[in-house]
Design a protein around this motif. Structure first.
Motif, short mmCIF file in Angstrom:
data_model
loop_
_atom_site.label_atom_id
_atom_site.label_comp_id
_atom_site.label_asym_id
_atom_site.label_seq_id
_atom_site.Cartn_x
_atom_site.Cartn_y
_atom_site.Cartn_z
N ASN A 33 0.82 -1.21 0.00
CA ASN A 33 0.00 0.00 0.00
C ASN A 33 0.85 1.26 0.00
O ASN A 33 1.91 1.32 0.64
CB ASN A 33 -0.93 0.01 1.22
CG ASN A 33 -1.75 1.27 1.32
OD1 ASN A 33 -1.39 2.22 2.00
ND2 ASN A 33 -2.86 1.31 0.59
N CYS A 34 0.36 2.28 -0.69
CA CYS A 34 1.00 3.59 -0.70
C CYS A 34 -0.10 4.63 -0.56
O CYS A 34 -0.91 4.82 -1.48
CB CYS A 34 1.77 3.79 -2.01
SG CYS A 34 2.41 5.46 -2.25
N SER A 35 -0.14 5.29 0.58
CA SER A 35 -1.11 6.36 0.81
C SER A 35 -0.42 7.70 0.59
O SER A 35 0.72 7.87 1.01
CB SER A 35 -1.66 6.29 2.24
OG SER A 35 -2.31 5.06 2.46
N TYR A 36 -1.13 8.61 -0.02
CA TYR A 36 -0.48 9.89 -0.32
C TYR A 36 -1.38 11.08 -0.05
O TYR A 36 -2.61 10.98 -0.10
CB TYR A 36 0.00 9.92 -1.78
CG TYR A 36 -1.12 9.86 -2.80
CD1 TYR A 36 -1.59 8.64 -3.28
CD2 TYR A 36 -1.71 11.02 -3.29
CE1 TYR A 36 -2.61 8.58 -4.21
CE2 TYR A 36 -2.72 10.97 -4.22
CZ TYR A 36 -3.17 9.75 -4.68
OH TYR A 36 -4.20 9.70 -5.60
N THR A 37 -0.74 12.18 0.24
CA THR A 37 -1.41 13.47 0.37
C THR A 37 -0.59 14.45 -0.46
O THR A 37 0.57 14.70 -0.17
CB THR A 37 -1.44 13.94 1.84
OG1 THR A 37 -2.06 12.95 2.65
CG2 THR A 37 -2.22 15.25 1.96
N VAL A 38 -1.19 14.99 -1.49
CA VAL A 38 -0.48 15.91 -2.36
C VAL A 38 -1.46 16.91 -2.93
O VAL A 38 -2.61 16.58 -3.20
CB VAL A 38 0.25 15.14 -3.49
CG1 VAL A 38 -0.71 14.46 -4.42
CG2 VAL A 38 1.19 16.05 -4.26
N SER A 39 -0.99 18.13 -3.10
CA SER A 39 -1.84 19.18 -3.66
C SER A 39 -1.75 19.12 -5.17
O SER A 39 -0.91 19.76 -5.78
CB SER A 39 -1.38 20.54 -3.14
OG SER A 39 -0.01 20.70 -3.39
#
Lengths: 111, 115
Positions: free
Chosen positions: A22-28
């Motif tokens: 799994n790879c969770s991300y937060t990016v604008s």
């Protein structure tokens, strides 16, 4: 702040035992999510780029998928040669084209 | 395609000396190159971004006078570690991308050991 979190940190599988990373991300403003494979003492090897939710890509026993918040790297019937660290990265939402990496998942496939 | 090489692959030097690492894109022109360092069992940490013909942009906390970067051509970037100390020992990796590029391609890395 842009952030990438990978889980699990380490995964041990038997040969042929399928699983997912799994790879969770937060990016604008996602401008690409990247998967790399890194063997010990070597540079990362490019695997996939994903751009939009719902996109999927496959290469041999690997399949990468993307949602609006996370990506999965599915490994089907893994072999010992699939053992490596798998890195996920997102491209910075600004103009710099920087990649923001997660800490990786160390995969060990036992025969 | 998209092959990036680094030289040397491994270097051992004495404290106080300077070390130069080369990064070359072998089959494409790289308008942008990136330099990373990686400590054991950790992920890649971006040090700087270099664009051909212009000054490098360094990440916060990276000393530009210690880590000199030159990107003199579209196929070559160099990283010079000046007055190296044992704490500079690490795995240095470069990557390269083209204008309008979609992917960074990485070199094989350089292992630096400062005694």
């Amino acid at each position: 702040e842009d952030q990438v979190t990978q889980s699990p940190e380490a995964l041990r599988l038997q040969e042929g035992e399928s699983s997912s990373l799994n790879c969770s991300y937060t990016v604008s403003g996602l401008r690409g999510l990247f998967w790399y494979r890194q063997d010990p003492g070597k540079g990362p090897e490019f695997l996939f780029t994903l751009y939009s939710a719902g996109e999927e890509k496959e290469k041999e026993r690997l399949k990468a998928t993307l949602t609006k918040k996370e990506s999965f790297l599915h490994i089907t019937a893994p072999k010992p040669e699939d053992s490596a660290t798998y890195l996920c990265a997102v491209r910075d939402g600004g103009a710099t084209n920087k990649l923001i990496f997660g800490t990786g998942t160390l995969l060990a496939v036992q025969p | 395609g998209a092959v990036v090489s680094q030289h040397p692959s491994r270097v051992i030097c004495k404290s106080g000396t300077s070390v130069k690492i080369e990064c070359r894109s072998l089959d494409f022109q790289a308008t942008t190159m990136f330099w990373y360092r990686q400590f054991p069992k950790q992920s890649l940490m971006l040090m700087a971004t270099s664009n051909e013909g212009s000054k490098a942009t360094y990440e916060q906390g990276v000393e530009k006078d210690k880590f000199l970067i030159n990107h003199a051509s579209l196929t070559l970037s160099t990283l010079t570690v000046t007055s190296a100390h044992p704490e500079d020992s690490s795995f240095y990796i470069c990557s390269a991308g083209t204008s309008g590029w979609e992917t960074q391609y990485f070199g094989p890395g350089t292992r630096l050991l400062v005694l």
